[in-house]
Scaffold this active site. Structure first.
Site, PDB file in Angstrom:
ATOM      1  N   TYR A 183       7.247  -9.693   0.101  1.00 43.88           N
ATOM      2  CA  TYR A 183       6.765  -9.028   0.788  1.00 43.88           C
ATOM      3  C   TYR A 183       7.320  -9.517   2.521  1.00 43.88           C
ATOM      4  O   TYR A 183       7.591  -8.791   3.223  1.00 43.88           O
ATOM      5  CB  TYR A 183       5.064  -9.450   1.238  1.00 43.88           C
ATOM      6  CG  TYR A 183       4.330  -8.565   2.157  1.00 43.88           C
ATOM      7  CD1 TYR A 183       4.402  -6.886   2.293  1.00 43.88           C
ATOM      8  CD2 TYR A 183       4.047  -9.111   3.941  1.00 43.88           C
ATOM      9  CE1 TYR A 183       3.519  -6.171   2.713  1.00 43.88           C
ATOM     10  CE2 TYR A 183       3.454  -8.392   4.439  1.00 43.88           C
ATOM     11  CZ  TYR A 183       3.162  -7.435   3.991  1.00 43.88           C
ATOM     12  OH  TYR A 183       2.476  -5.968   4.999  1.00 43.88           O
TER      13      TYR A 183
ATOM     14  N   THR B 159      -7.826  -3.925   6.627  1.00 48.64           N
ATOM     15  CA  THR B 159      -7.673  -2.797   5.727  1.00 48.64           C
ATOM     16  C   THR B 159      -7.950  -3.801   3.703  1.00 48.64           C
ATOM     17  O   THR B 159      -8.183  -4.399   4.158  1.00 48.64           O
ATOM     18  CB  THR B 159      -6.641  -2.115   5.325  1.00 48.64           C
ATOM     19  OG1 THR B 159      -5.344  -3.730   4.932  1.00 48.64           O
ATOM     20  CG2 THR B 159      -6.248  -1.729   6.755  1.00 48.64           C
TER      21      THR B 159
ATOM     22  N   THR C  46      -6.043  -6.630   3.312  1.00 47.02           N
ATOM     23  CA  THR C  46      -6.632  -7.956   4.177  1.00 47.02           C
ATOM     24  C   THR C  46      -7.531  -8.782   3.684  1.00 47.02           C
ATOM     25  O   THR C  46      -8.131  -9.351   3.692  1.00 47.02           O
ATOM     26  CB  THR C  46      -6.331  -8.103   5.492  1.00 47.02           C
ATOM     27  OG1 THR C  46      -7.456  -6.821   6.316  1.00 47.02           O
ATOM     28  CG2 THR C  46      -5.104  -7.864   6.220  1.00 47.02           C
TER      29      THR C  46
HETATM   30  N1  LIG Z   1      -3.402  -4.580   7.512  1.00 48.77           N
HETATM   31  C1  LIG Z   1      -2.392  -4.856   7.857  1.00 48.77           C
HETATM   32  O1  LIG Z   1      -2.761  -5.809   7.769  1.00 48.77           O
HETATM   33  C2  LIG Z   1      -0.721  -4.516   7.391  1.00 48.77           C
HETATM   34  C3  LIG Z   1       0.209  -5.731   8.255  1.00 48.77           C
HETATM   35  C4  LIG Z   1       1.000  -5.071   8.246  1.00 48.77           C
HETATM   36  C5  LIG Z   1       1.929  -3.908   7.695  1.00 48.77           C
HETATM   37  N2  LIG Z   1       0.403  -3.241   7.001  1.00 48.77           N
HETATM   38  C6  LIG Z   1       1.894  -2.314   6.116  1.00 48.77           C
HETATM   39  O2  LIG Z   1       1.011  -1.526   6.894  1.00 48.77           O
HETATM   40  C7  LIG Z   1       0.727  -0.647   5.524  1.00 48.77           C
HETATM   41  C8  LIG Z   1      -0.209   0.021   5.181  1.00 48.77           C
HETATM   42  O3  LIG Z   1      -1.252  -1.119   4.666  1.00 48.77           O
HETATM   43  P1  LIG Z   1      -2.715  -0.823   5.079  1.00 48.77           P
HETATM   44  O4  LIG Z   1      -3.021  -2.356   5.730  1.00 48.77           O
HETATM   45  O5  LIG Z   1      -3.371   0.608   5.697  1.00 48.77           O
HETATM   46  O6  LIG Z   1      -2.743  -0.996   3.161  1.00 48.77           O
HETATM   47  P2  LIG Z   1      -4.017  -0.191   2.460  1.00 48.77           P
HETATM   48  O7  LIG Z   1      -4.236  -0.487   1.111  1.00 48.77           O
HETATM   49  O8  LIG Z   1      -5.712   0.340   2.838  1.00 48.77           O
HETATM   50  O9  LIG Z   1      -2.822   1.165   2.281  1.00 48.77           O
HETATM   51  C9  LIG Z   1      -1.465   1.035   1.427  1.00 48.77           C
HETATM   52  C10 LIG Z   1      -1.480   2.801   0.756  1.00 48.77           C
HETATM   53  O10 LIG Z   1      -0.826   2.803   0.660  1.00 48.77           O
HETATM   54  C11 LIG Z   1      -0.050   3.559  -0.974  1.00 48.77           C
HETATM   55  N3  LIG Z   1       0.421   3.054  -1.495  1.00 48.77           N
HETATM   56  C12 LIG Z   1       1.048   1.726  -2.234  1.00 48.77           C
HETATM   57  N4  LIG Z   1       1.643   2.181  -2.837  1.00 48.77           N
HETATM   58  C13 LIG Z   1       2.172   3.587  -3.050  1.00 48.77           C
HETATM   59  C14 LIG Z   1       3.711   3.848  -3.211  1.00 48.77           C
HETATM   60  N5  LIG Z   1       4.069   4.227  -4.636  1.00 48.77           N
HETATM   61  N6  LIG Z   1       3.233   5.593  -3.662  1.00 48.77           N
HETATM   62  C15 LIG Z   1       2.590   5.856  -2.436  1.00 48.77           C
HETATM   63  N7  LIG Z   1       1.559   5.160  -1.846  1.00 48.77           N
HETATM   64  C16 LIG Z   1       1.165   4.191  -2.316  1.00 48.77           C
HETATM   65  C17 LIG Z   1      -2.026   3.063  -1.103  1.00 48.77           C
HETATM   66  O11 LIG Z   1      -2.171   3.530  -2.377  1.00 48.77           O
HETATM   67  C18 LIG Z   1      -2.489   2.995  -0.460  1.00 48.77           C
HETATM   68  O12 LIG Z   1      -3.527   4.258   0.115  1.00 48.77           O
HETATM   69  C19 LIG Z   1       1.768  -1.176   4.357  1.00 48.77           C
HETATM   70  O13 LIG Z   1       3.051  -0.911   5.218  1.00 48.77           O
HETATM   71  C20 LIG Z   1       1.850  -2.678   4.903  1.00 48.77           C
HETATM   72  O14 LIG Z   1       2.621  -3.403   4.417  1.00 48.77           O
HETATM   73  C21 LIG Z   1      -0.312  -3.752   6.817  1.00 48.77           C
END
Ligand SMILES: NC(=O)c1ccc[n+]([C@@H]2O[C@H](COP(=O)([O-])OP(=O)(O)OC[C@H]3O[C@@H](n4cnc5c(N)ncnc54)[C@H](O)[C@@H]3O)[C@@H](O)[C@H]2O)c1
Length: 276
Positions: free
Chosen positions: A180, A215, A218
């Protein structure tokens, strides 16, 4: 109406940050293409957008598939006659991550317990296919989404704003699993490179590097032993996770003309994590 008459494509729009961003953008006047590998969840987001009086369409897209990314970008042009904003929020935190599947997350946490005790051995044992999967979705998926949308944006000649989802993990090796952190660091470099390449086309490219946000991603912390989680929260001066809306508001700023002199930048909504 900060995004009046704009058209946005959001990958990963079925959950979490992508979903909150779709709704927030719609509140500010944008029409939204909601793309997600979980098509039913993307459809739910469309319902949420319509509930605030906005316009959206859903499409099932696996971001590692070029043709599906193409269909997604074309849908924006066909449905709404333009493409101004791209948010690449689709992402996974580890190879078996399936957003919303808490049982799978619990299994993953159990399997990782030994690794924390013997980190060097965990590097030896790392399955390269798992590494490739995370890099494919997070890095290649970001690039493929951008490529598909960029082709239409250049044809339209109307400029625009691309927003990638990096993380604090782009800069801090202890902020996530090995695959990651490598993938997010690559997303951040990709963002800076694209910013330079696309500036002359009047397309800005910026990243958001969130801290820990509430989300499915986490939810894993709620399954971990309390003392381990306490160490994580201690690193956040504000002492708590952020919300998807906090990130959606950062995306709104980067999507709107208010950020018109920003490109190749990363914003860290992280509760003070980086103030050291
Ligand atoms: N939640 C956190 O703390 C956090 C922190 C830093 C960065 N992020 C980044 O933010 C972004 C969103 O994360 P989130 O927290 O909303 O997670 P989440 O799991 O709630 O949402 C991610 C979404 O991406 C979709 N997804 C996964 N693989 C896919 C694919 N191959 N094709 C299309 N869609 C796909 C999932 O179905 C989901 O709806 C991610 O890139 C994550 O790495 C999240």
């Amino acid at each position: 109406m900060r995004l009046d008459s704009k058209v946005a494509v959001i990958t990963g729009g079925g959950n979490g940050i992508g979903q909150a961003t779709a709704v927030r953008f719609a509140e500010e006047g944008a029409a939204v293409v909601v793309a997600d590998i979980q098509e039913a969840k993307a459809q739910e987001t469309v319902g949420m957008v319509e509930a605030v009086g906005g316009k959206a369409v859903a499409i099932g897209v696996d971001v590692v598939d070029r043709d599906q990314n193409d269909a997604m970008a074309q849908l924006a042009v066909d449905s709404f006659g333009g493409l101004d904003i791209v948010v690449t929020a689709a992402g996974i935190s580890h190879a078996t991550y399936n957003s919303g599947d808490l049982e799978a997350e619990a299994k993953w946490v159990m399997e990782r317990a030994d690794e924390a005790e013997a980190p060097a051995q965990a590097v030896v044992d790392l399955d390269i296919e798992e590494f490739r999967k995370v890099m494919a979705v997070n890095v290649e998926g970001t690039l493929l989404g951008v490529q598909a949308c960029l082709a239409r944006m250049l044809d339209l000649g109307t400029g625009g704003s691309i927003i990638t989802l990096a993380s604090i993990a782009a800069k801090r090796p202890d902020a996530g699993p090995l695959s990651y952190v490598c993938s997010k660091s690559a997303v951040w470099m990709l963002t800076k490179k694209l910013a330079r390449e696309l500036a002359s086309a009047e397309i800005r490219v910026n990243a958001i590097g969130p801290g820990f946000i509430e989300t499915s991603m986490t939810a894993v912390f709620d399954l971990m032993p309390e003392e381990r989680v306490a160490q994580v929260w201690e690193q956040i001066p504000m002492g708590r996770r952020g919300t998807p809306l906090d990130i959606a508001n950062a995306a709104l700023f980067l999507a709107s003309d208010e950020s018109r002199y920003f490109t190749g930048e990363i914003l860290h909504p992280d509760g003070g994590y980086f103030t050291e």
